[in-house]
Design an enzyme around this catalytic site. Structure first.
Site, PDB file in Angstrom:
ATOM      1  N   PRO A 205       7.361   2.128 -10.454  1.00 51.69           N
ATOM      2  CG  PRO A 205       7.098   0.056  -9.425  1.00 51.69           C
ATOM      3  CD  PRO A 205       6.182   1.649  -9.197  1.00 51.69           C
ATOM      4  CG  HIS A 390     -16.504   3.958  -1.540  1.00 55.36           C
ATOM      5  ND1 HIS A 390     -17.405   4.501  -2.235  1.00 55.36           N
ATOM      6  CD2 HIS A 390     -15.359   3.667  -1.973  1.00 55.36           C
ATOM      7  CE1 HIS A 390     -16.947   5.285  -3.524  1.00 55.36           C
ATOM      8  NE2 HIS A 390     -15.666   4.645  -2.967  1.00 55.36           N
ATOM      9  CG  HIS A 391     -14.348   7.485   3.101  1.00 55.96           C
ATOM     10  ND1 HIS A 391     -14.173   7.800   5.255  1.00 55.96           N
ATOM     11  CD2 HIS A 391     -16.483   7.338   4.407  1.00 55.96           C
ATOM     12  CE1 HIS A 391     -15.037   7.619   5.658  1.00 55.96           C
ATOM     13  NE2 HIS A 391     -15.734   7.639   5.592  1.00 55.96           N
ATOM     14  CG  HIS A 470      -9.148   1.956  -5.683  1.00 60.17           C
ATOM     15  ND1 HIS A 470      -9.555   1.534  -7.122  1.00 60.17           N
ATOM     16  CD2 HIS A 470      -9.200   1.334  -4.662  1.00 60.17           C
ATOM     17  CE1 HIS A 470      -9.928   0.641  -6.730  1.00 60.17           C
ATOM     18  NE2 HIS A 470     -10.161   0.168  -5.418  1.00 60.17           N
ATOM     19  CD  GLU A 495     -11.892   2.165 -12.076  1.00 60.75           C
ATOM     20  OE1 GLU A 495     -12.077   2.454 -11.320  1.00 60.75           O
ATOM     21  OE2 GLU A 495     -10.720   2.591 -12.714  1.00 60.75           O
TER      22      GLU A 495
HETATM   23  C1  NOJ Z   1     -12.610   5.631  -9.304  1.00 65.69           C
HETATM   24  C2  NOJ Z   1     -12.158   4.270  -8.464  1.00 65.69           C
HETATM   25  O1  NOJ Z   1     -11.165   3.231  -9.040  1.00 65.69           O
HETATM   26  C3  NOJ Z   1     -13.845   3.101  -8.425  1.00 65.69           C
HETATM   27  O2  NOJ Z   1     -12.959   1.938  -7.403  1.00 65.69           O
HETATM   28  C4  NOJ Z   1     -14.994   3.690  -8.205  1.00 65.69           C
HETATM   29  O3  NOJ Z   1     -16.154   2.646  -8.171  1.00 65.69           O
HETATM   30  C5  NOJ Z   1     -14.760   5.036  -8.298  1.00 65.69           C
HETATM   31  N1  NOJ Z   1     -13.845   5.958  -8.789  1.00 65.69           N
HETATM   32  C6  NOJ Z   1     -15.943   5.666  -7.701  1.00 65.69           C
HETATM   33  O4  NOJ Z   1     -15.151   5.842  -6.362  1.00 65.69           O
HETATM   34 CA    CA Z   2      -9.388   4.451 -10.354  1.00 65.66          CA
END
Ligand code: NOJ
Ligand code: CA
Length: 690
Positions: A205, A390-391, A470, A495
């Protein structure tokens, strides 16, 4: 390929309108400009369509009498057939009205009203055999959407779209909030604001404020089997839909019949009005998965922030975060404070070396020796806490897809209910390998990946697993159709405060409610309590007060909501942590109460299936006092307000931990005065009392 199927939730009663008469006159007197108009149910928004001199379809939009979209073209170009651009007449129009309310299994509100007027315009070119397409337009009180519907046609069995010609022609100067399109960091940019001048390509957006105060946000809905688009400023104030190409240059590979996503404009007389729009969801198809009671929203903690601030590593070694022991510690913490899940990153083989570039080495079934998947999930089950899987693919999609079935079956077998996926790779560097072993590199938002992300959601649904990608494709409301598509990143999240240069500025979270969040939920990962993890003097820190971190739980909606910081940092501030313990992640109702883009925002939300209300307010770098009327509360009911707000000296830079936690009795007739420090906030829980 999607096919045109009727929206089961709508009971459209088509009526041949007066417009048809106008149209017939147009056919009797060729050369006349003929057109049609459709208005929002409240009459304030008017979408009109006509044919230009060379037979080019085009549209305008007026809002409360003001022209907010000037004459803008419609159409598309194909690689090897005539395009939909010139020589067209309107052959038929139909109108209809829908007014119904549907229920979300989880969401920012339980009930969503879909009230719109619809116009279906059929175009045909003058030669034989005729080229044909339709435009379906839906106008709501909070904005509009239109999509192309291309029927089966013999010369268009296979179609390569090389350009979509849809334009958005702004009436003149405007203030705009935007992030750049087609750049390496995907959707993870600090918002820029100001005049339209600097924009070449912008992601949606994208939100604008006209001099009249009218706000518009441009986006799309139901992006399926098509490329995403960026807004391309081709002439001053004139934006064209620029579809993200495949690696071979084609934008969309399809064939008739086909549908495009909805091109959307959310429209409001003020900024806060945008926060209350359900337009994107309303333009998506109903739930296609049937019983989704297995999809669970909730709050989670994780072995995650520790890697970003370098307390832990993803890779094996002395600081490996994803150990059985550490995971059990997080599970104990989660159970003690009522969290539903524990995310564990770095549990699988492949993180050693430079994982950004070694995506082919990831295994999604083999664990590091110090992580026992069965043991930690058994442990969690006893405590009522689920592992969040988590992948990380590092953008190597073929390597991931080869392991999909096994990887998801493994997670299902140990009771994992949601998986966070990751596509860390520069935009344009998503790798897939064809049958001949040749590697191709695609954009995260091209048709190839639009398809991959949706297939990953459908695959996960077969295993009763929810998904949180992500480095995702932008949200276009598909959570309505696939309710296991819980949340996603697609934003410059928390992050960046750990390692981003610069960290997110104070105004960041005062902009994204009016831009990114209009698309749908975001896994922003709020709740960092140790804001100055490298010391007060370091530039690498969180540029908010502590109270503002709490406000984010109400302001930024996500059905999977993280408490991002380390357990030991929460244990140091259990008084403030209580708000995170209390706040839900699923809502009965949500109301954008007040705000200005880039300055401040105030949201109120009611707990799903409960009677508590929560308020979140936050500000940019300017301290301010907000007055919040509580008229959304039940009249005649008394509430105890538990208030977490900035202290009188709070300032993100030199006094971020100054927080006041106090209680006050209130009713719907009261107004709360909330003093917010620079980059500060307030978070309030309102509990009915006798
Ligand atoms: C980027 C993601 O946004 C983050 O949350 C993750 O810890 C790292 N990649 C590793 O997968
Ligand atoms: Ca990221």
């Amino acid at each position: 390929m999607i096919t045109d199927r009727p929206d089961k939730t709508s009971g459209i009663m088509y009526s041949y309108s007066l417009l048809l008469l106008v149209l017939l006159c147009g056919m009797i007197f060729p050369g006349d400009v003929i057109g049609a108009e459709v208005r929002s149910p409240d009459g304030q928004i008017a979408f009109s369509i006509d044919i230009g001199a060379s037979g080019t379809p085009r549209y305008h939009v007026h809002y409360r009498g003001e022209e907010i979209i000037r004459e803008s073209k419609l159409g598309m170009h194909f690689a090897s057939q005539h395009g939909f651009e010139y020589d067209f007449t309107i052959t038929r129009t139909r109108t209809g009205t829908t007014d119904n309310t549907w229920e979300q299994p989880w969401g920012e509100r339980r009930f969503v009203r879909d009230h719109h007027n619809e116009l279906l315009v059929e175009f045909a070119a003058n030669e034989r055999p005729k080229r044909r397409f339709k435009l379906r337009v839906r106008v709501f009180n909070d904005g509009l959407g239109f999509r192309y519907e291309v029927p089966r046609q013999s010369r268009y069995r296979n179609v390569n779209i090389v350009d979509e010609l849809t334009e958005f022609h702004l009436p003149g100067e405007a203030t705009v909030w935007w992030t750049p399109g087609r750049r390496f960091n995907r959707y993870e940019y600090i918002y820029q604001s100001g005049s339209l001048d600097g924009i070449e390509m912008a992601h949606t957006p994208m939100t604008v404020r006209l001099p009249s105060g009218v706000h518009m946000s441009f986006h799309e809905a139901a992006l399926v089997d098509y490329a995403a688009y960026v807004l391309d400023q081709r002439r001053p104030n004139l934006f064209e839909v620029n579809l993200t190409p495949w690696s071979d240059g084609v934008r969309v590979k399809t064939g008739t019949p086909f549908l495009t996503p909805w091109r959307t404009i959310q429209i409001s007389p003020n900024a806060a009005g945008l926060l209350n729009s359900s337009l994107i969801l309303n333009l998506n198809e109903p739930n296609a998965l049937g019983d989704v009671s297995w999809v669970k929203p909730g709050k989670y903690v994780g072995i995650w922030w520790g890697m970003h601030i370098r307390t832990f590593t993803w890779s094996s070694g002395p600081k490996h975060g994803a150990t059985t022991e550490n995971t059990k510690r997080y599970m104990d913490f989660a159970a003690e404070y009522g969290f539903d899940g524990v995310l564990v990153e770095g549990w699988n083989i492949g993180w050693d070396g430079d994982w950004f570039f070694n995506g082919d080495l990831f295994s999604f079934t083999e664990t590091y020796p110090d992580f026992d998947l069965q043991e930690v999930t058994d442990y969690g089950r006893e405590l009522g806490v689920r592992l969040i899987g988590h992948h990380e693919t590092s953008g190597n999609v073929t390597n991931y897809e080869k392991q999909w079935d096994e990887a998801l079956a493994l997670y299902e077998s140990v009771g994992v209910g949601a998986v966070k996926t990751g596509y860390v790779a520069d935009a344009g560097d998503i790798k897939w390998v064809d049958r001949n072993g040749v590697a191709h590199f695609e954009w995260h938002d091209g048709q190839f990946m639009v398809d991959h992300y949706l297939r990953s959601v459908k695959k996960a649904a077969e295993h009763k697993i929810g998904v949180n990608p992500h480095e995702p494709i932008k949200d276009t409301g598909l959570r309505r159709t696939y309710p296991n598509w819980l949340t996603r990143e697609g934003v410059r999240g928390q992050e960046f405060n750990a390692w981003g240069d610069p960290p997110n500025p104070p105004e960041h979270t005062a902009i994204i409610p009016y831009t990114r969040m209009l698309a749908g939920p975001a896994d922003f990962t709020p709740g960092v309590f140790n804001l100055t993890f490298q010391g007060m003097e370091s530039k690498q820190r969180v540029q908010t007060t502590l109270a503002k971190q709490l406000a984010l739980y109400v302001v930024l909606y996500s059905p999977l909501q993280m408490a991002a910081d380390l357990p030991e940092n929460y244990e140091q501030r259990l008084d403030a942590f209580q708000f995170i313990v209390d706040v839900p992640a699923d809502w009965e109702e949500s109301i954008g109460l007040a705000g200005e883009i880039g300055d401040y925002v105030v949201m109120a939300r009611q707990e799903r299936g409960g009677s508590d209300w929560y308020v979140g307010a936050l500000t940019d770098e300017e301290a301010r006092v907000l007055t919040v009327p509580l008229s959304f509360l039940d009249a005649g009911q008394r509430y105890r307000a538990e208030i977490y707000r900035d202290g009188s000296d709070a300032h993100w830079k030199d006094n971020p931990y100054d927080i006041v936690i106090e209680q006050q009795d209130v009713t719907a007739a009261d107004k709360l005065q909330l003093p917010l420090g620079a980059s500060g906030g307030a978070a309030i829980r309102l509990i009915p009392v006798n």
